[in-house]
Each structure stands twice: as C-alpha cells, then as structure tokens.
Motif scaffolding. Structure first.
Motif, PDB file in Angstrom:
ATOM      1  N   LEU A   1       0.789  -1.234   0.000  1.00  0.00           N
ATOM      2  CA  LEU A   1       0.000   0.000   0.000  1.00  0.00           C
ATOM      3  C   LEU A   1       0.817   1.277   0.000  1.00  0.00           C
ATOM      4  N   ARG A   2       2.093   1.185   0.217  1.00  0.00           N
ATOM      5  CA  ARG A   2       2.910   2.399   0.349  1.00  0.00           C
ATOM      6  C   ARG A   2       3.359   2.912  -1.014  1.00  0.00           C
ATOM      7  N   VAL A   3       3.256   4.225  -1.173  1.00  0.00           N
ATOM      8  CA  VAL A   3       3.796   4.917  -2.345  1.00  0.00           C
ATOM      9  C   VAL A   3       4.586   6.111  -1.824  1.00  0.00           C
ATOM     10  N   GLY A   4       5.883   6.121  -2.060  1.00  0.00           N
ATOM     11  CA  GLY A   4       6.710   7.173  -1.466  1.00  0.00           C
ATOM     12  C   GLY A   4       6.646   7.069   0.045  1.00  0.00           C
ATOM     13  N   ARG A   5       6.190   8.123   0.698  1.00  0.00           N
ATOM     14  CA  ARG A   5       6.092   8.133   2.160  1.00  0.00           C
ATOM     15  C   ARG A   5       4.647   8.142   2.639  1.00  0.00           C
ATOM     16  N   TYR A   6       3.725   7.730   1.763  1.00  0.00           N
ATOM     17  CA  TYR A   6       2.303   7.767   2.089  1.00  0.00           C
ATOM     18  C   TYR A   6       1.669   6.410   1.780  1.00  0.00           C
ATOM     19  N   TRP A   7       0.414   6.249   2.251  1.00  0.00           N
ATOM     20  CA  TRP A   7      -0.246   4.944   2.138  1.00  0.00           C
ATOM     21  C   TRP A   7      -1.678   5.068   1.605  1.00  0.00           C
ATOM     22  N   HIS A   8      -2.080   4.021   0.849  1.00  0.00           N
ATOM     23  CA  HIS A   8      -3.486   3.844   0.509  1.00  0.00           C
ATOM     24  C   HIS A   8      -4.240   3.296   1.720  1.00  0.00           C
ATOM     25  N   ARG A   9      -5.569   3.404   1.673  1.00  0.00           N
ATOM     26  CA  ARG A   9      -6.388   2.903   2.787  1.00  0.00           C
ATOM     27  C   ARG A   9      -6.360   1.391   2.865  1.00  0.00           C
ATOM     28  N   PHE A  10      -6.572   0.729   1.750  1.00  0.00           N
ATOM     29  CA  PHE A  10      -6.578  -0.735   1.734  1.00  0.00           C
ATOM     30  C   PHE A  10      -6.409  -1.207   0.304  1.00  0.00           C
ATOM     31  N   THR A  11      -6.179  -2.487   0.147  1.00  0.00           N
ATOM     32  CA  THR A  11      -5.961  -3.073  -1.159  1.00  0.00           C
ATOM     33  C   THR A  11      -7.123  -2.761  -2.096  1.00  0.00           C
ATOM     34  N   ALA A  12      -6.790  -2.229  -3.289  1.00  0.00           N
ATOM     35  CA  ALA A  12      -7.778  -1.953  -4.346  1.00  0.00           C
ATOM     36  C   ALA A  12      -8.870  -0.985  -3.905  1.00  0.00           C
ATOM     37  N   ASP A  13      -8.520  -0.040  -3.042  1.00  0.00           N
ATOM     38  CA  ASP A  13      -9.482   0.991  -2.632  1.00  0.00           C
ATOM     39  C   ASP A  13      -9.988   1.727  -3.872  1.00  0.00           C
ATOM     40  N   GLY A  14     -11.300   1.864  -3.965  1.00  0.00           N
ATOM     41  CA  GLY A  14     -11.890   2.538  -5.116  1.00  0.00           C
ATOM     42  C   GLY A  14     -12.485   3.891  -4.813  1.00  0.00           C
ATOM     43  N   TYR A  15     -12.241   4.439  -3.618  1.00  0.00           N
ATOM     44  CA  TYR A  15     -12.865   5.712  -3.249  1.00  0.00           C
ATOM     45  C   TYR A  15     -11.952   6.868  -3.649  1.00  0.00           C
ATOM     46  N   GLY A  16     -12.110   7.299  -4.882  1.00  0.00           N
ATOM     47  CA  GLY A  16     -11.320   8.395  -5.413  1.00  0.00           C
ATOM     48  C   GLY A  16     -11.663   8.592  -6.880  1.00  0.00           C
ATOM     49  N   GLU A  17     -10.902   9.441  -7.542  1.00  0.00           N
ATOM     50  CA  GLU A  17     -11.200   9.748  -8.937  1.00  0.00           C
ATOM     51  C   GLU A  17     -10.930   8.556  -9.862  1.00  0.00           C
ATOM     52  N   THR A  18     -11.430   8.671 -11.090  1.00  0.00           N
ATOM     53  CA  THR A  18     -11.105   7.701 -12.124  1.00  0.00           C
ATOM     54  C   THR A  18      -9.648   7.877 -12.530  1.00  0.00           C
ATOM     55  N   ALA A  19      -9.158   6.971 -13.353  1.00  0.00           N
ATOM     56  CA  ALA A  19      -7.757   7.038 -13.774  1.00  0.00           C
ATOM     57  C   ALA A  19      -7.443   8.346 -14.491  1.00  0.00           C
ATOM     58  N   ASP A  20      -8.423   8.902 -15.212  1.00  0.00           N
ATOM     59  CA  ASP A  20      -8.189  10.158 -15.929  1.00  0.00           C
ATOM     60  C   ASP A  20      -8.668  11.384 -15.150  1.00  0.00           C
ATOM     61  N   GLY A  21      -8.969  11.210 -13.846  1.00  0.00           N
ATOM     62  CA  GLY A  21      -9.245  12.350 -12.992  1.00  0.00           C
ATOM     63  C   GLY A  21     -10.692  12.761 -12.865  1.00  0.00           C
ATOM     64  N   ARG A  22     -11.614  12.014 -13.470  1.00  0.00           N
ATOM     65  CA  ARG A  22     -13.029  12.349 -13.309  1.00  0.00           C
ATOM     66  C   ARG A  22     -13.503  11.963 -11.916  1.00  0.00           C
ATOM     67  N   PRO A  23     -14.599  12.563 -11.441  1.00  0.00           N
ATOM     68  CA  PRO A  23     -15.002  12.373 -10.036  1.00  0.00           C
ATOM     69  C   PRO A  23     -15.516  10.974  -9.741  1.00  0.00           C
ATOM     70  N   TRP A  24     -15.328  10.586  -8.510  1.00  0.00           N
ATOM     71  CA  TRP A  24     -15.865   9.320  -8.010  1.00  0.00           C
ATOM     72  C   TRP A  24     -17.396   9.355  -8.021  1.00  0.00           C
ATOM     73  N   ASN A  25     -17.966   8.219  -8.364  1.00  0.00           N
ATOM     74  CA  ASN A  25     -19.406   7.997  -8.232  1.00  0.00           C
ATOM     75  C   ASN A  25     -19.619   6.496  -8.176  1.00  0.00           C
ATOM     76  N   ILE A  26     -20.785   6.073  -7.742  1.00  0.00           N
ATOM     77  CA  ILE A  26     -21.151   4.662  -7.779  1.00  0.00           C
ATOM     78  C   ILE A  26     -21.841   4.395  -9.113  1.00  0.00           C
ATOM     79  N   ASN A  27     -21.268   3.524  -9.908  1.00  0.00           N
ATOM     80  CA  ASN A  27     -21.789   3.257 -11.248  1.00  0.00           C
ATOM     81  C   ASN A  27     -22.118   1.775 -11.395  1.00  0.00           C
TER      82      ASN A  27
END
Length: 606
Positions: free
Chosen positions: A474-500
């Motif tokens: 989960l670590r990237v640089g000096r920071y961490w993701h919440r959990f494996t495969a967390d999906g709560y955030g933007e799309t890969a191209d930066g569009r907003p999160w939504n439930i689809n």
C-alpha cells in the motif's frame, strides 16, 4: 471607497440543494469569526468564494461568489493566509491584463462575509461580482465601481438573515479595516490561551488548531463537521446524497479524533462539548451512536459502526468524566458493544461488515476505559473487562492469516467476513471494484489501532510483519493507501468518483495523509524519531495551509477530495504533541498497562 452589497435573504431552515452542484471540494481556505454571534462560514475555491454556510455548518447557503472582469473570471489564482494567527485569507487573482487581491473575513457581530478588493489593470475594465445561491431563482450580478485604473479599491459584502441587506450594509458601514481587526482579534485571543508544541511548524499548527475550532457549529456546541466540502458524487448525485453531504455532518469517529487533538492543544472545553454532543445528541435509545448526524443531532446515515460507539468511552476516560449522566450513557454504549460485538456492521471505512482488527481495538480499549471509570466511582466493571480480555485474546484468531499470499509469516487483514482468516472467503470491496476479493489478499494500515490504543505491543512480531506487508502492498513514497484496491477516489483520468452500477467505472482511492500520523505514533512506541512523519503531513498542505483527505501518487498534492479534512488537521496536531511527549498522547495508559508487556513498572500502571 466604493462598495457593493450582495444580500441574500434566507429562512433559518435547511436549504434543499438539488438545483445547484457545489464547486470542487479542494477548498483553498476556510474561515469564520471566533464569536458565536456570527453564524456564517466561508470557503474559498480556485476563483473566489465557494460555498458559504448559514445558519449552521450542515447548511450550505451559497455556491459561489466570484469576481468577474469584463465578464470573465480569473485565469489563475493563489490563496494564502493574510494573518498567520487568524483565519483571514488573501487570494491573488490574475486575468488578461489585470491582477487583483481579495481578502476575506466575516463580521464577528453579524452574519456577513466581507471581501476587500484591490484591482489593477493596464486599461479600464468592468468589474462585477457573480453571486449564486444554493437554490437560485436567478443569478445575481452586481457591478463594483472599479475600472482598475482610476478606481482600484472596493469592498463587497454577502449578508444573511431575515433582513440580509441591512445586515450587509451595517457591516459595510463599519468598514473593512475595523471588521477585519475585530475578526483577527478573536482568533489571536483564542490562540493566546493555548499551548504550542516544539515539534510542529508554527504556522501550520496554528492554522490547524483554528480550522478544527472553526468546524464547531455555533448553535450546537460540540457538533464538529468532518469537512466544509462536498467531494465528487456527494455534491452532484442526488441518488446517493439526497441532500448535500455527508462531509458537512458530524461523525463520532472524526469528532473523537478532533477532540483528542484539542485536549493535547489545551482546549479541553471543546473536547467536553464534543463528548456531551456524542452522548446527548448522537446516542440512540439502544446505546449505539449514530453513524453520522446533522449538527442538531438528527441522524443522517444509520449503519452501526462499533468503533464509533466505543469513541465516547475513550474520550470520557481522556477527560476523566465520571458524572452520573455521562456514566449512565456510557453504560448503555458499553452494553450495546457487549451485546453486538465483536462483529461490526461497518468498520471505519464504512463499506464492509465483519471482524475488523481496528474496530475490535476500539471496542476493547473502550470497554477497559469504561471499566476504569466505574472503578473510580466505586463500581464493579469486571464483566466489561472479561469481554475486553476475551476479544483481545482472540483478535488474532479472527483477523490474522497464516495462509495469505503476501507473506509466509502471519499478518493482519483488513477484516474477515467469518472470523476465519486462513480461509479464502471472498467479498466485493465496493466502490466500483467489479469482482470479489479473497479476504486474505486485502490489507489495511488500520490494524495499528491495536498498538496505538494499547491493545497490542508495538514490538509484537505479527504487528511488525503486518507493517512490512502493508508497506509492500500500500505504500507509495512516504504515504499509504487505505486498503488493497481501494476505489474511493477519482477515475484514472481524474473524473469524479461515483457509484456506477451495474456496470462500474473503475475509480481509485489515492493516498491518505492521516496514515503518516498513525505510523508516526506507532514509531514513537518503538523509540524512533517521528518528526519526519509530521513533516510528511505538512507537505500535503495547499497554499492556504488546508490539509486534504487524499493526495495524488505522483505529486503528493491534494486531490479534489475533501479539503480541509478535520481528521487530517487533528492528526497533525496530535502527532506534534505526541512527539513532544515521546509517546502517543491519545493512548490510554489503563489499556496499555493491562495488555502490553514491559509497562507494568511505570507509575501510570501502579
């Protein structure tokens, strides 16, 4: 001086907001007067004022108030504090052939936001203000008598209430300099009554404390919202958020983190009010605390999260509160925990049920703290200690896998659905993950709650291996993701999160600065220097010193997630004081003395 009144008349009731989509959630500034006589809060976006809240912090009243030059907004901007010791902010704007600075405050005596404008142009221009209420009948546009050449300075005011124009005009009559001095004085006096740690950046620390204080509603003492922002679909999708929210609500979990930070900072009064709000407004008849509430205590979402029900026990112990009303309410909460734990309907990321090591840590620590409060009042807490001891002894058997794919040695999982961590039970992670995951292949830094709350030893080998697994996964640089495969955030191209659903568009949770603070608290318990972790949190601040919920994996700057996030500011404050103290200031000694070897000889354990 030329002035413009932008007056908006609002009834003192929540405003339905289905008509307007809020601006992006990455606010550059957040402010309000310290005084309760001014029930109005402003946020600053990238091109001027974004949402203004009135009459309380669960009610956004306006969407934006933007400076226009020849009909167009600025092309670029930068927002910075205008005063290191108050929530006064100055925004520098730049357009074609012109520059402007706008300074924002609220009137401590009334519900008015004031903006002082200085504009310079290479040629005469038309300057106006576009003001969009959250439920508009038409867009309000008013001219400022500026041209950028001969007339370069003016003030405009946004007033609220039954006689909003009169309110705004009274603020303008006092004049911006006088109002701004009073506004700053309130914050200066507040900070002067608090301590400051040696370890923190002075300016970011003071801003963080003020942001935390500003998140308390003025009509409902102790009600502190999570963030004055509306990220992604929570701003525009009325199917998942029928009204704007849920960040502008009070979550017992976030409230607990802010309260413990404020205890460390020296504002015990806020922490006492927070506990009272939990137990008098958020506690439900069966004893559990609502998942979240409006600032008046009305429940909003209704899932049961056991760590939130444990939160007032932990906070009451920190405060030493043993009054009868508090103890009666805590008993109802403790009885609910015993009857319904250790399985939680939702863990702290709010989208999964099961056996969560983080939730179990809170429950165990909460029960031990409550039993200690009972002891202090001459009552018997043995029954609660018995349950706490059983859960503490069994948490590994429920949540530590020895057959997982990430290590040959045992490690903590995010959670198990069935209390069988060596079985490959599958579940859907939610947040647009299209398939199911093996529970043994999902990890989360949150297991460190066991260490931070004194339920497990920091040097425990399973803890150490779990830290290594989390860093690998989960670590990237000096920071961490919440959990494996967390999906709560933007799309890969930066569009907003939504439930689809039923055809999900994959979204990606980014890195959370709060984990730098939690890792720092863990490292203190190992005798390590946690100051680099404090600096890691500080690096994520924007130019207005607002700390975000999430940061990008490439730049480590804030995404369009909730900003400022009170939890992140609280984590910064609390880690700073923990570094000064040489130990996590949140950690209840009574829990660590019971379960952690090597501490029984300390005075606190006698």
């Amino acid at each position: 001086m030329k002035s413009l009144v932008v007056a908006l008349v609002l009834a003192v009731v929540p405003v339905p907001a289905a008509d307007v989509v809020p601006l992006p959630a990455d606010k550059q500034a957040f402010g309000t007067a310290r005084e309760r006589s001014s029930p109005v809060w402003f946020t600053v976006g990238h091109q001027g004022l974004s949402e203004i809240f009135y009459p309380d912090l669960s009610t956004p009243a306006t969407r934006e108030t933007t400076l226009l030059v020849d009909g167009s907004p600025a092309e670029s901007s930068r927002t910075e504090p205008a005063d290191d010791r108050s929530l006064t902010f100055r925004q520098s704007l730049r357009g074609k052939g012109w520059t402007a600075t706008v300074t924002y405050v609220t009137d401590p005596a009334r519900a008015t936001v004031l903006a002082d404008v200085s504009l310079s142009s290479h040629r005469p221009v038309r300057v106006s203000v576009r003001h969009v209420p959250m439920k508009p009948t038409s867009v309000v546009v008013g001219d400022l008598r500026l041209d950028g050449v001969r007339n370069r300075h003016a003030t405009f005011a946004v007033g609220f209430g039954d006689d909003a124009r009169a309110v705004a005009e009274e603020s303008l009559r006092r004049g911006f300099p006088a109002v701004a001095r009073d506004y700053a004085r309130g914050w200066h006096e507040y900070l002067s009554g608090l301590r400051r740690p040696r370890s923190a950046d002075r300016r970011l620390y003071d801003t963080s404390v003020m942001v935390l204080a500003a998140t308390e509603d003025k009509r409902n003492p102790g009600a502190l919202i999570a963030s004055p922002s509306f990220p992604w679909a929570f701003g525009f999708d009325r199917t998942i958020a029928p009204e704007l929210g849920p960040y502008a609500l009070v979550w017992p979990r976030d409230l607990y983190h802010v309260a413990t930070a404020m205890i460390a900072a020296g504002d015990r009064g806020m922490a006492d009010r927070a506990l009272d709000f939990m137990l008098r407004r958020q506690q439900q008849p069966d004893g559990h605390l609502a998942q979240n509430t409006r600032v008046d205590g009305t429940p909003y979402w209704t899932s049961v999260q056991l760590d939130e029900t444990a939160a007032p026990m932990l906070l009451a112990w920190q405060l030493g509160r043993t009054d009868q009303s508090t103890m009666d309410a805590l008993r109802r909460a403790a009885d609910f925990l015993v009857a319904h734990g250790p399985v939680t309907e939702q863990e702290r990321w709010e989208n999964q049920s099961g056996y969560s090591p983080a939730t179990i840590a809170s429950a165990v620590a909460g029960l031990v703290c409550y039993a200690d409060l009972l002891r202090r009042t001459g009552q018997d807490g043995t029954a609660y200690l018995k349950v706490a001891d059983e859960w503490q002894a069994r948490v590994e058997s429920w949540t530590v896998t020895r057959t997982g794919p990430f290590s040959k040695d045992p490690y903590y999982l995010r959670l198990t659905k069935d209390g069988r961590p060596d079985v490959g039970t599958r579940y859907n992670l939610g947040d647009n993950n299209p398939g199911d995951a093996d529970q043994r292949a999902v990890v989360d830094p949150s297991f460190l709650e066991l260490v931070r709350l004194g339920v497990k030893d920091a040097s425990d080998p399973v803890v150490a291996n779990s830290v290594a697994v989390v860093d690998q996964q989960l670590r990237v640089g000096r920071y961490w993701h919440r959990f494996t495969a967390d999906g709560y955030g933007e799309t890969a191209d930066g569009r907003p999160w939504n439930i689809n659903w039923p055809t999900p568009t994959r979204t990606h949770g980014r890195l959370w600065p709060i984990f730098s603070g939690e890792r720092g608290e863990y490292e203190l318990l190992l005798g390590r220097d946690a100051r680099p972790r404090l600096r890691d949190i500080a690096r994520t601040a924007n130019s207005g010193r607002m700390l975000p919920e999430q940061v990008w994996e490439t730049t480590f700057t804030g995404t369009t997630s909730a900003t400022p996030l009170a939890w992140t500011h609280a984590q910064y404050v609390r880690l700073a004081w923990s570094i000064d103290a040489g130990r996590p200031v949140e950690r209840p000694d009574v829990v660590a003395c019971r379960y952690v070897s090597g501490v029984s000889s300390r005075p606190a354990c006698r």
